[in-house]
Scaffold this motif. Structure first.
Motif, mmCIF file in Angstrom:
data_model
loop_
_atom_site.group_PDB
_atom_site.id
_atom_site.type_symbol
_atom_site.label_atom_id
_atom_site.label_comp_id
_atom_site.label_asym_id
_atom_site.label_seq_id
_atom_site.Cartn_x
_atom_site.Cartn_y
_atom_site.Cartn_z
ATOM 1 N N THR A 194 0.885 -1.287 0.018
ATOM 2 C CA THR A 194 0.001 0.006 -0.143
ATOM 3 C C THR A 194 0.767 1.236 0.008
ATOM 4 O O THR A 194 2.050 1.068 0.026
ATOM 5 N N THR A 195 0.144 2.227 0.058
ATOM 6 C CA THR A 195 1.030 3.616 0.265
ATOM 7 C C THR A 195 1.860 3.756 1.550
ATOM 8 O O THR A 195 2.837 4.616 1.476
ATOM 9 N N ARG A 196 1.420 2.866 2.555
ATOM 10 C CA ARG A 196 2.036 3.019 3.794
ATOM 11 C C ARG A 196 3.138 2.048 4.228
ATOM 12 O O ARG A 196 3.622 2.057 5.292
ATOM 13 N N SER A 197 2.673 0.864 3.771
ATOM 14 C CA SER A 197 3.366 -0.488 3.898
ATOM 15 C C SER A 197 3.735 -1.486 2.799
ATOM 16 O O SER A 197 2.733 -1.485 2.017
ATOM 17 N N VAL A 198 4.507 -2.515 3.224
ATOM 18 C CA VAL A 198 4.586 -3.833 2.576
ATOM 19 C C VAL A 198 4.535 -4.798 3.298
ATOM 20 O O VAL A 198 5.351 -5.118 4.319
ATOM 21 N N LEU A 199 3.436 -5.949 3.211
ATOM 22 C CA LEU A 199 3.471 -6.938 3.898
ATOM 23 C C LEU A 199 4.019 -8.200 2.806
ATOM 24 O O LEU A 199 3.267 -8.416 1.769
ATOM 25 N N ILE A 200 4.848 -9.070 3.323
ATOM 26 C CA ILE A 200 4.955 -10.474 2.720
ATOM 27 C C ILE A 200 4.622 -11.410 3.608
ATOM 28 O O ILE A 200 5.124 -11.580 4.616
ATOM 29 N N GLU A 201 3.744 -12.302 3.318
ATOM 30 C CA GLU A 201 3.307 -13.452 4.113
ATOM 31 C C GLU A 201 3.570 -14.601 3.318
ATOM 32 O O GLU A 201 3.330 -14.998 2.365
ATOM 33 N N ALA A 202 3.854 -15.766 4.430
ATOM 34 C CA ALA A 202 4.310 -16.792 3.933
ATOM 35 C C ALA A 202 4.183 -17.775 5.467
ATOM 36 O O ALA A 202 4.299 -17.412 6.334
#
Length: 540
Positions: A83-91
């Motif tokens: 998003t414009t505020r964060s990066v989330l990588i899920e695994a």
């Protein structure tokens, strides 16, 4: 890949699903990076590769990029949400998080692949939601370090290149007639003698030209430990190959008692299939059992390749001890003798909890359960192995051998084989049409046989961009070649940043040509006729 029409995402291989938004996430000096402990390796790798190029420290803590452990995903699957505020990588496992990190790097400007900063710039990625998982579990590349030795730094570099394309197996062809590349403590002459040859052919063997230059090199056991560890940190498994009972002249040159002749041999200086094969004495079997003992110490992966391909029977048919062994065992002929010998070594590996891998010639004598087949002679052998209940790694020479020429014309360096184009590699499917036993196909691997690839620069030329196309064929369910070419135009800038000397679409640069080394180009019809002869005695 499903995406919005104007997506700027140029990842290779293409993600399974990709939807972009209007905004961007911008990295700044305050951007932090954090990870659940189970995914810390992916986070550390991200910091390690991005900081030199971007100048961003990405300190530990919330407030930017997060690697989050979740349930419900396959081990190599990941979700990336920016998003414009964060990066989330899920695994759910470290490999998935690592592949998410690879995609994150691809979302950045290609300058993110440089080893240091090249100037001030804004670092940002598009607002995007990606869901991604591989099509096949075995996504490999064979590199033949026996014909031409690849120094350790170049080998480590190739591990990084495989990982950047989400390939996860490096099959190392360590031994052959022309060189033995692995230190064995119990038998030091394997490298003292077997790692060096007097000269090499210059171009295709039919021209009878030689370069007059000694060639050699080998990996010490500590080199191998380093390589294996380096690969494991990047979720690449090393599969070693010790070729038996053919392709063994380098070993016989070092220890003549392994062969069938009274006269000594030198390490072979010609390409092609040699007549010199191992004898079948108890002492020779014990010798290679000792060799494999040390191989298992060095390579902790599940798979070990024992070859089994291209074994002429001429010497066995003329050898009194071989004939006596055939009578003693109640075998019909030398073909059954090879099956007996290979069964010994596959049983040895199975008894130690390893999975033996062998080339598809082993099918001709029957294989015990648990042996994985490397199918290199086309769909016939792939289907035959799968229907017999064997797992299969598919590597057909007419479709995945990247030492074959890339286009028509004499501008290609040392042109051999038929044309294996970028588009053909991208469209490759390892599953034979109509095969019901699809679950037996573990995946596939491209092959870089190096008879005619005598430098890391030429290895780059033959591998890329075709290896990128192969990676997409193994990873992505849906493939669009025109879309791949659009993404490749950006991806080549990443390869430029990594100093990969790939083949340009317009043809080789002047310095990539080899007018000094004539080749032997063939048509696909000639290749198909050769394949039909090779498989004429098989009954799928």
């Amino acid at each position: 890949m499903t995406a919005t029409p104007a997506t700027p995402v140029t990842a290779i291989p293409a993600p399974s699903s990709c939807v972009t938004g209007e905004g961007r996430f911008t990295f700044t000096s305050t951007t932090r990076l954090t990870a659940d402990p189970a995914l810390a390796r992916a986070a550390e790798w991200t910091r390690q590769v991005l900081t030199p190029a971007t100048g961003l420290r990405l300190p530990e803590g919330p407030g930017g990029v997060e690697f989050r452990l979740v349930e419900g995903l396959a081990p190599e699957e990941y979700r990336l949400t920016a998003t414009t505020r964060s990066v989330l990588i899920e695994a759910s496992a470290p490999p998935g998080a690592f592949y998410g990190a690879q995609t994150l790097r691809q979302l950045l400007d290609p300058a993110a692949y440089r080893a240091a900063r090249t100037g001030e710039r804004a670092w940002s990625i598009p607002e995007v939601t990606i869901r991604d998982a591989p099509r096949y579990g075995w996504r490999g590349c064979l590199i033949d370090v026996a014909r031409h030795f690849l120094p350790k730094p170049d080998l480590l570099r190739y591990i990084d290149l495989l990982a950047a394309h989400k390939l996860n197996v490096l099959h190392l062809h360590l031994t052959d007639d022309q060189g033995w590349r692995l230190e064995i403590r119990k038998y030091p002459k394997l490298t003292e003698v077997g790692a060096w040859r007097r000269e090499s052919p210059l171009g295709a063997r039919r021209h009878r030209l030689f370069d007059g230059r000694p060639h050699g090199g080998y990996y010490t056991q500590d080199d191998i430990r380093e390589v294996v560890s380096y690969a494991a940190d990047r979720f690449v498994t090393i599969v070693p190959e010790i070729d038996l009972p053919g392709h063994t002249q380098a070993a016989i040159a070092a220890y003549p008692q392994l062969g069938n002749l009274a006269t000594p041999l030198e390490v072979r200086t010609e390409w092609g299939v040699g007549e010199n094969v191992l004898n079948v004495s108890d002492e020779t079997i014990a010798f290679f059992t000792d060799v494999l003992d040390e191989v298992l110490e060095l390579f902790p992966g599940r798979y070990v390749c024992v070859g089994g391909d291209e074994t002429p029977k001429t010497q066995w048919n003329e050898s009194v001890p071989a004939k006596e062994r055939i009578r003693e065992l109640g075998l019909r002929d030398a073909d059954e003798l090879q099956s007996w010998l290979m069964r010994h070594f596959t049983d040895y590996l199975l008894a130690r909890g390893r999975k033996p891998l062998g080339w598809d010639e082993l099918l001709e004598g029957g294989l015990p359960p648990g042996v994985t087949v490397g199918a290199w002679r086309g769909h016939t052998c792939t289907a035959m192995a799968a229907r017999a209940g064997h797992d299969v790694v598919v590597s057909p020479f007419a479709e995945t051998y990247l030492d074959f020429r890339q286009a028509e014309g004499d501008q290609e360096p040392v042109p051999i084989g038929s044309v294996t184009s970028l588009e053909a590699v991208h469209s490759f499917d390892p599953v034979p049409p109509g095969l019901a036993e699809r679950d037996r196909i573990l995946g596939a691997q491209a092959a870089l046989w190096t008879e005619h690839i005598d430098s890391p620069r030429l290895l780059d030329y033959m591998a890329f961009p075709r290896l990128a196309a192969f990676a997409e064929a193994m990873w992505s369910d849906e493939r669009d070649f025109d879309d791949f070419l659009v993404r490749l135009a950006v991806h080549e800038k990443r390869l430029d940043a990594l100093s990969v000397e790939y083949r340009p679409a317009t043809g080789p640069h002047p310095w990539q040509r080899r007018p000094d080394a004539p080749g032997h180009p063939r048509t696909r019809a000639e290749i198909d006729r050769e394949l039909a002869i090779w498989t004429s005695n098989l009954h799928p």
